[in-house]
Design an enzyme around this catalytic site. Sequence first.
Site, PDB file in Angstrom:
ATOM      1  N   ARG A  46       0.839  -1.019  -0.366  1.00  0.00           N
ATOM      2  CA  ARG A  46       0.351   0.401  -0.092  1.00  0.00           C
ATOM      3  C   ARG A  46       0.860   0.713  -0.185  1.00  0.00           C
ATOM      4  O   ARG A  46       2.146   0.978   0.225  1.00  0.00           O
ATOM      5  CB  ARG A  46      -0.676   0.233   1.320  1.00  0.00           C
ATOM      6  CG  ARG A  46      -0.654  -0.786   2.170  1.00  0.00           C
ATOM      7  CD  ARG A  46       0.286  -0.442   3.574  1.00  0.00           C
ATOM      8  NE  ARG A  46       0.153   1.635   3.029  1.00  0.00           N
ATOM      9  CZ  ARG A  46       1.399   2.336   3.362  1.00  0.00           C
ATOM     10  NH1 ARG A  46       2.991   1.705   3.772  1.00  0.00           N
ATOM     11  NH2 ARG A  46       0.992   2.930   3.727  1.00  0.00           N
ATOM     12  N   GLY A  47      -0.140   2.467  -0.367  1.00  0.00           N
ATOM     13  CA  GLY A  47       1.146   3.858  -0.049  1.00  0.00           C
ATOM     14  C   GLY A  47       0.773   4.069  -2.125  1.00  0.00           C
ATOM     15  O   GLY A  47       1.173   3.212  -2.319  1.00  0.00           O
ATOM     16  N   ALA A  48       0.647   5.523  -2.674  1.00  0.00           N
ATOM     17  CA  ALA A  48       0.096   5.100  -3.256  1.00  0.00           C
ATOM     18  C   ALA A  48       2.002   5.325  -4.675  1.00  0.00           C
ATOM     19  O   ALA A  48       1.324   4.684  -5.571  1.00  0.00           O
ATOM     20  CB  ALA A  48      -0.043   6.628  -3.833  1.00  0.00           C
ATOM     21  N   GLN A 196      -1.633   1.846  10.317  1.00  0.00           N
ATOM     22  CA  GLN A 196      -0.584   2.347   9.541  1.00  0.00           C
ATOM     23  C   GLN A 196       0.557   3.166   9.810  1.00  0.00           C
ATOM     24  O   GLN A 196       1.750   2.488   9.375  1.00  0.00           O
ATOM     25  CB  GLN A 196      -0.950   2.761   8.440  1.00  0.00           C
ATOM     26  CG  GLN A 196      -1.490   2.368   6.719  1.00  0.00           C
ATOM     27  CD  GLN A 196      -3.177   2.343   7.002  1.00  0.00           C
ATOM     28  OE1 GLN A 196      -2.995   2.930   7.908  1.00  0.00           O
ATOM     29  NE2 GLN A 196      -4.004   2.183   5.981  1.00  0.00           N
ATOM     30  N   ASP A 237      -2.211  10.686  -2.019  1.00  0.00           N
ATOM     31  CA  ASP A 237      -2.645   9.602  -3.125  1.00  0.00           C
ATOM     32  C   ASP A 237      -3.289  10.255  -4.352  1.00  0.00           C
ATOM     33  O   ASP A 237      -2.894   9.615  -5.531  1.00  0.00           O
ATOM     34  CB  ASP A 237      -3.907   9.103  -2.554  1.00  0.00           C
ATOM     35  CG  ASP A 237      -3.561   8.205  -1.176  1.00  0.00           C
ATOM     36  OD1 ASP A 237      -3.559   8.582   0.185  1.00  0.00           O
ATOM     37  OD2 ASP A 237      -3.020   6.790  -1.881  1.00  0.00           O
ATOM     38  N   ASN A 247      -6.098  12.119   0.183  1.00  0.00           N
ATOM     39  CA  ASN A 247      -4.940  11.069   1.173  1.00  0.00           C
ATOM     40  C   ASN A 247      -5.415  10.742   2.474  1.00  0.00           C
ATOM     41  O   ASN A 247      -6.620  10.801   2.319  1.00  0.00           O
ATOM     42  CB  ASN A 247      -4.252  12.545   1.445  1.00  0.00           C
ATOM     43  CG  ASN A 247      -2.733  11.766   2.895  1.00  0.00           C
ATOM     44  OD1 ASN A 247      -2.104  10.350   1.887  1.00  0.00           O
ATOM     45  ND2 ASN A 247      -2.287  11.668   3.993  1.00  0.00           N
ATOM     46  N   LYS A 248      -5.000   9.620   3.161  1.00  0.00           N
ATOM     47  CA  LYS A 248      -5.577   8.918   4.240  1.00  0.00           C
ATOM     48  C   LYS A 248      -6.137   9.964   4.867  1.00  0.00           C
ATOM     49  O   LYS A 248      -6.470  11.003   4.823  1.00  0.00           O
ATOM     50  CB  LYS A 248      -4.253   8.867   5.072  1.00  0.00           C
ATOM     51  CG  LYS A 248      -4.962   7.538   6.232  1.00  0.00           C
ATOM     52  CD  LYS A 248      -5.661   6.714   5.905  1.00  0.00           C
ATOM     53  CE  LYS A 248      -5.102   5.185   4.619  1.00  0.00           C
ATOM     54  NZ  LYS A 248      -5.779   4.124   3.212  1.00  0.00           N
TER      55      LYS A 248
END
Lengths: 348, 348
Positions: A46-48, A196, A237, A247-248
Amino acid sequence: MIKPVYLTEDDTIVMLDQRKLPLEEVWLKINTPEKVAEAIKTLTVRGAPAIGIAAAYGFYIGVKNLTDASRRKLEDRCRYLTNLLGSTRPTAVNLFWALKRMNRIVEEDTVSPVIKLIKKLRAEALRIHEEDIEACLSMASFGSRLIPKGVKILTHCNAGAIATGGYGTALGIVRKVHEEGKVEMVWVDETRPLLQGARLTAWELEKEGIPYKVICDNMAGYLMAKGMVDVVVVGADRITSRGDVANKIGTYTLAVLAKHHNIPLIVAAPTSTFDLSLESGDSIPIEERKEEEVLNFAGMRTTPPKAHAFNPAFDVTPAELIDYIVTEKGVIERPLCQNINKLLKDAD
Amino acid sequence: MIKPVYLTEDDTIVMLDQRKLPLEEVWLKINTPEKVAEAIKTLTVRGAPAIGIAAAYGFYIGVKNLTDASRRKLEDRCRYLTNLLGSTRPTAVNLFWALKRMNRIVEEDTVSPVIKLIKKLRAEALRIHEEDIEACLSMASFGSRLIPKGVKILTHCNAGAIATGGYGTALGIVRKVHEEGKVEMVWVDETRPLLQGARLTAWELEKEGIPYKVICDNMAGYLMAKGMVDVVVVGADRITSRGDVANKIGTYTLAVLAKHHNIPLIVAAPTSTFDLSLESGDSIPIEERKEEEVLNFAGMRTTPPKAHAFNPAFDVTPAELIDYIVTEKGVIERPLCQNINKLLKDAD
């Protein structure tokens, strides 16, 4: 440098299972694009930026056995893979950007034989990965100049080495600032529902010996009111042409809090995170994930049996609440809209 | 009506073990003041008004066997109990208020024999409990008038029946608004680290059939930006003379968000929650609890082995961010400072 995903010499994708951190460090070997798609969906990776890199590798291993196939067959396969990998997660644009780069290799070369195109696709996937690491190092360099000595940084989610090709975006800046001896404290938002921050950011900071403490997401306002936060640094993101940032989930809340307390908000993201086809953040598709992520914890029910939940995985922070966007090409200052166009279009 | 703590005819304290909810509904029988103190410390009973009531009952069962003792011995015992019960949790003022009321019974009656004073202490503890329930019903009535039909309410932590003598403060208003058919949705902040929202508020709303969904604390901003919240209703642990409100950590963040989105913030609290000896919220002692509450979840480690955390249990919302304080004596509107003095001093 920790790389959360990489391609071996013999074309196996090796991937850190981020769901198991910090309790276990498990590295998976993946050999089909379908398993890559599954890994992206389940947040194994995960993570853009890391999603984009994983998709590029997934694309390559999806075509690598077509050496004897026709160009038409290769093109069909590219469409299949684009659809397969592109339908995993909707919000981070790096995924679509990486798939576009892979497709362009085939589209723009109508001359080379398929076997050569496959080689070029391998090289492109590796280049996407390398460029991302270089971008992280460059962002760290640009970003650290914005941050003074003795700084107390608040970060959200994980925009670290394992969210990227390596080194990290927001945490890349934190790493650099720490190397320069300027970090007094990193406040790590735990980042519910999947933690996360508590699991992954804490794990990265622990490994590097960077001073940090974990807080619950709802404590950020208290810390700011007490003067315990000098700057907020987060990843992204997707960023629109006017500078709205997806973003998150929770990033928007931090942005409102930072503005209220006159604390600068820095977004760190490579230019692959920009989606200039969108102007307003309202147009960014926001992934809604399963209710169970909120209703349970580590498989244990924490809510009444019939409870329901709402679980948006991202939110959008409007440009007005953002002070700096740090990219590998330089720092974008306010007014973001104007300066995004300048930096990205001039660089093209 | 669910009462989280009560005194039986034969002087046993019965207490709902709120740590076990929503998975189990366990009722404990408690017969010593030391065990009451322990129950308050461990959050077996929690919620500012409920703590006050539990302390009053604890005080009474701490003196009830002194029927043959001297007045001096009773006074010594009162000092011991005040110290024992008063050193459990520092932030909610209702605890100290209840202990003061109990002590006053003895201080103000220098004539009656000890056996009579003990009877009066029993009656006072019961009165504190009954008055709190009446206060909740009255607050619900006043508060519901502020809330329109089809409302989407956001609440934080648990300010429900089980945080009070019964019925609840913030959730008392929600109950009343629901009875009037005006509730479209209650958004329940899960309220990390101990999940009083996800566990307790959800449990209460489920029992009453009030429509609700649980969200992570960091999602509140997103909901507000999307127009999904019409009003924020919370309880309080201590309110100063100028209207600064200490409440569960995360309340301040909600208040900043609500102000940014022009959404009214209603605080519901009985007048026993006011501490007119303090002007500024900065003077309210904020309890810091164990790091483990943040680092672990249900006994499972979620962070790296050496991780540290910061765990303030409350925060302070300045009067400027609050629109209404609903008490049993009426609604305090802005300017809060002036109107608090008016309502509380006139009523005295």
